[in-house]
Design a protein around this motif. Structure first.
Motif, PDB file in Angstrom:
ATOM      1  N   VAL A   1       0.842  -1.190   0.000  1.00  0.00           N
ATOM      2  CA  VAL A   1       0.000   0.000   0.000  1.00  0.00           C
ATOM      3  C   VAL A   1       0.879   1.243   0.000  1.00  0.00           C
ATOM      4  CG1 VAL A   1      -1.683  -1.286   1.400  1.00  0.00           C
ATOM      5  CG2 VAL A   1      -0.197   0.396   2.502  1.00  0.00           C
ATOM      6  N   CYS A   2       0.277   2.345  -0.370  1.00  0.00           N
ATOM      7  CA  CYS A   2       0.867   3.655  -0.101  1.00  0.00           C
ATOM      8  C   CYS A   2      -0.255   4.519   0.445  1.00  0.00           C
ATOM      9  CB  CYS A   2       1.487   4.258  -1.355  1.00  0.00           C
ATOM     10  SG  CYS A   2       2.427   5.756  -0.979  1.00  0.00           S
ATOM     11  N   TYR A   3      -0.229   4.732   1.738  1.00  0.00           N
ATOM     12  CA  TYR A   3      -1.289   5.493   2.386  1.00  0.00           C
ATOM     13  C   TYR A   3      -0.842   6.937   2.579  1.00  0.00           C
ATOM     14  CZ  TYR A   3      -4.627   7.220   5.767  1.00  0.00           C
ATOM     15  OH  TYR A   3      -5.570   7.974   6.400  1.00  0.00           O
ATOM     16  N   ALA A   4      -1.678   7.872   2.135  1.00  0.00           N
ATOM     17  CA  ALA A   4      -1.403   9.304   2.282  1.00  0.00           C
ATOM     18  C   ALA A   4      -2.730  10.032   2.420  1.00  0.00           C
ATOM     19  CB  ALA A   4      -0.617   9.819   1.079  1.00  0.00           C
ATOM     20  N   ASP A   5      -2.671  11.366   2.600  1.00  0.00           N
ATOM     21  CA  ASP A   5      -3.904  12.139   2.777  1.00  0.00           C
ATOM     22  C   ASP A   5      -4.794  12.081   1.553  1.00  0.00           C
ATOM     23  OD1 ASP A   5      -3.196  12.879   5.339  1.00  0.00           O
ATOM     24  OD2 ASP A   5      -2.230  14.741   4.707  1.00  0.00           O
ATOM     25  N   SER A   6      -4.181  11.975   0.376  1.00  0.00           N
ATOM     26  CA  SER A   6      -4.963  11.896  -0.856  1.00  0.00           C
ATOM     27  C   SER A   6      -4.397  10.807  -1.743  1.00  0.00           C
ATOM     28  CB  SER A   6      -4.923  13.228  -1.610  1.00  0.00           C
ATOM     29  OG  SER A   6      -3.624  13.456  -2.144  1.00  0.00           O
ATOM     30  N   GLU A   7      -5.223  10.324  -2.663  1.00  0.00           N
ATOM     31  CA  GLU A   7      -4.734   9.304  -3.585  1.00  0.00           C
ATOM     32  C   GLU A   7      -3.663   9.867  -4.511  1.00  0.00           C
ATOM     33  OE1 GLU A   7      -6.169   5.520  -6.151  1.00  0.00           O
ATOM     34  OE2 GLU A   7      -7.675   7.037  -5.672  1.00  0.00           O
ATOM     35  N   ASP A   8      -3.783  11.128  -4.907  1.00  0.00           N
ATOM     36  CA  ASP A   8      -2.763  11.727  -5.769  1.00  0.00           C
ATOM     37  C   ASP A   8      -1.400  11.717  -5.094  1.00  0.00           C
ATOM     38  OD1 ASP A   8      -4.570  12.198  -7.783  1.00  0.00           O
ATOM     39  OD2 ASP A   8      -4.871  14.323  -7.287  1.00  0.00           O
ATOM     40  N   GLU A   9      -1.376  12.062  -3.813  1.00  0.00           N
ATOM     41  CA  GLU A   9      -0.113  12.052  -3.060  1.00  0.00           C
ATOM     42  C   GLU A   9       0.439  10.633  -2.953  1.00  0.00           C
ATOM     43  OE1 GLU A   9       1.617  13.120   1.406  1.00  0.00           O
ATOM     44  OE2 GLU A   9      -0.417  13.760   0.842  1.00  0.00           O
ATOM     45  N   ALA A  10      -0.434   9.678  -2.721  1.00  0.00           N
ATOM     46  CA  ALA A  10       0.000   8.282  -2.611  1.00  0.00           C
ATOM     47  C   ALA A  10       0.562   7.778  -3.934  1.00  0.00           C
ATOM     48  CB  ALA A  10      -1.171   7.407  -2.175  1.00  0.00           C
ATOM     49  N   VAL A  11      -0.095   8.110  -5.030  1.00  0.00           N
ATOM     50  CA  VAL A  11       0.389   7.684  -6.348  1.00  0.00           C
ATOM     51  C   VAL A  11       1.771   8.288  -6.621  1.00  0.00           C
ATOM     52  CG1 VAL A  11      -0.011   7.944  -8.836  1.00  0.00           C
ATOM     53  CG2 VAL A  11      -1.887   7.250  -7.333  1.00  0.00           C
ATOM     54  N   GLU A  12       1.942   9.550  -6.289  1.00  0.00           N
ATOM     55  CA  GLU A  12       3.235  10.214  -6.494  1.00  0.00           C
ATOM     56  C   GLU A  12       4.337   9.529  -5.698  1.00  0.00           C
ATOM     57  OE1 GLU A  12       5.781  12.897  -8.179  1.00  0.00           O
ATOM     58  OE2 GLU A  12       3.617  13.012  -8.513  1.00  0.00           O
TER      59      GLU A  12
END
Length: 321
Positions: free
Chosen positions: A218-229
């Motif tokens: 996983v990549c968990y972040a505040d937003s999906e865009d941030e996680a994808v980056e």
């Protein structure tokens, strides 16, 4: 009932950070931790590859309850199996002192790590034969008896281990295809994989028993865009197709291959969860349990591990308790 674990990502973090992550995982309430065993990171951005057996000594000293596994070691080229028998016996003894279970995951390896001694990188069928003999050597030495072994791939002469745990750690064999899963059922005490691979069914159909591990990336972040980056920057290697991951020899080769990966590939990939919705994590874990896995461990891509610890403490772990 599923046991939930946390990935100690040796490719992304230094040894003391990994020890600290293990203690945080224990505090948060994860049941176990799995640590990777690499000589190189996949790509240079990841930036680390500490020696797993030294790091495990630190983890054993710093934790009290959490179980720990290596997911996975290749015991056939970079390591001689006699040396791994000693390393695993020592680590298992250290964890056993406080009642923690150590799991020894093994597999046929990747050229990225195994070529470093200059030995030939064999075909998968040869590596599978080597793995079976290596496991045989390790089990012989775990008896504490004097061992001499003259096999097709390994020689051991007058070797005896003096530091041993009371109970042998389970050897959990990694597999991604039906042929290897059948061999895993025959030689292993459990099964190890990444993603909800359906070959776990083959393992069971062939009589395999014991814990069944798999990793959710996983990549968990505040937003999906941030996680994808973040995932695109730190872990593009998981998007490479076919057998490239086992055949490429250096991080530079992986970086060249990863040039074919686009950010949108990360967003659309089944192999990385970037959705910040807690329910997406719950549903993904249930996918693993539905496939037959009883030990699911979560790899958080990138530097921010605290975000994952907070999410799982508040939203995910209570759902499975």
């Amino acid at each position: 009932m599923v046991e939930l674990g946390y990935t100690l990502s040796s490719e992304e973090h230094g040894p003391m950070d990994l020890v600290n992550h293990a203690t945080r995982a224990e505090e948060v309430g994860f049941d176990f931790a799995s640590i990777s065993d690499h000589f190189h990171p996949w790509v240079s951005q990841q930036g680390n590859a500490p020696y797993v057996w030294s790091t495990l000594g630190g983890v054993a000293s710093a934790t009290d309850e959490i179980d720990v596994g290596v997911g996975v070691t290749c015991p056939i080229i970079r390591y001689h199996p006699a040396l791994l028998a000693q390393a695993t016996a020592t680590v298992a003894d250290m964890f056993e002192e406080s009642g923690q279970q150590f799991y020894f995951g093994v597999g046929t390896g990747e050229n990225l790590n195994e070529h470093v001694t200059g030995e030939r990188w064999p075909s998968h069928s040869v590596r599978l034969d080597m793995l079976e003999e290596a496991v045989e050597v390790i089990r012989k030495l775990w008896t504490g008896e004097m061992v001499s072994h003259h096999g097709d791939h390994y020689t051991v002469e007058n070797a005896k281990l003096f530091t041993l745990p009371d109970d042998d750690p389970p050897i959990c064999v990694s597999a991604y295809g039906d042929q290897t899963a059948a061999h895993a059922a025959e030689m292993g005490d459990g099964f190890w994989s990444v993603g909800p691979q359906d070959v776990v069914q083959t393992f069971e159909d062939e009589g395999g028993e014991g814990p069944k591990f798999s990793q959710l990336t996983v990549c968990y972040a505040d937003s999906e865009d941030e996680a994808v980056e973040t995932a695109y920057e730190w872990w593009p290697n998981s998007l490479l197709p076919g057998q490239l991951a086992t055949e490429l020899g250096t991080p530079q080769f992986f970086e060249q291959a990863c040039q074919m990966v686009e950010k949108e590939d990360v967003r659309e990939a089944d192999s990385i969860l970037t959705d910040p919705d807690p329910q997406a994590h719950i549903d993904s874990i249930r996918e693993f349990t539905d496939a037959g896995y009883d030990h699911v461990y979560v790899h958080q891509i990138g530097p921010d591990q605290e975000a994952l610890f907070d999410l799982y403490a508040d939203e995910i772990l209570p759902e499975f308790r």
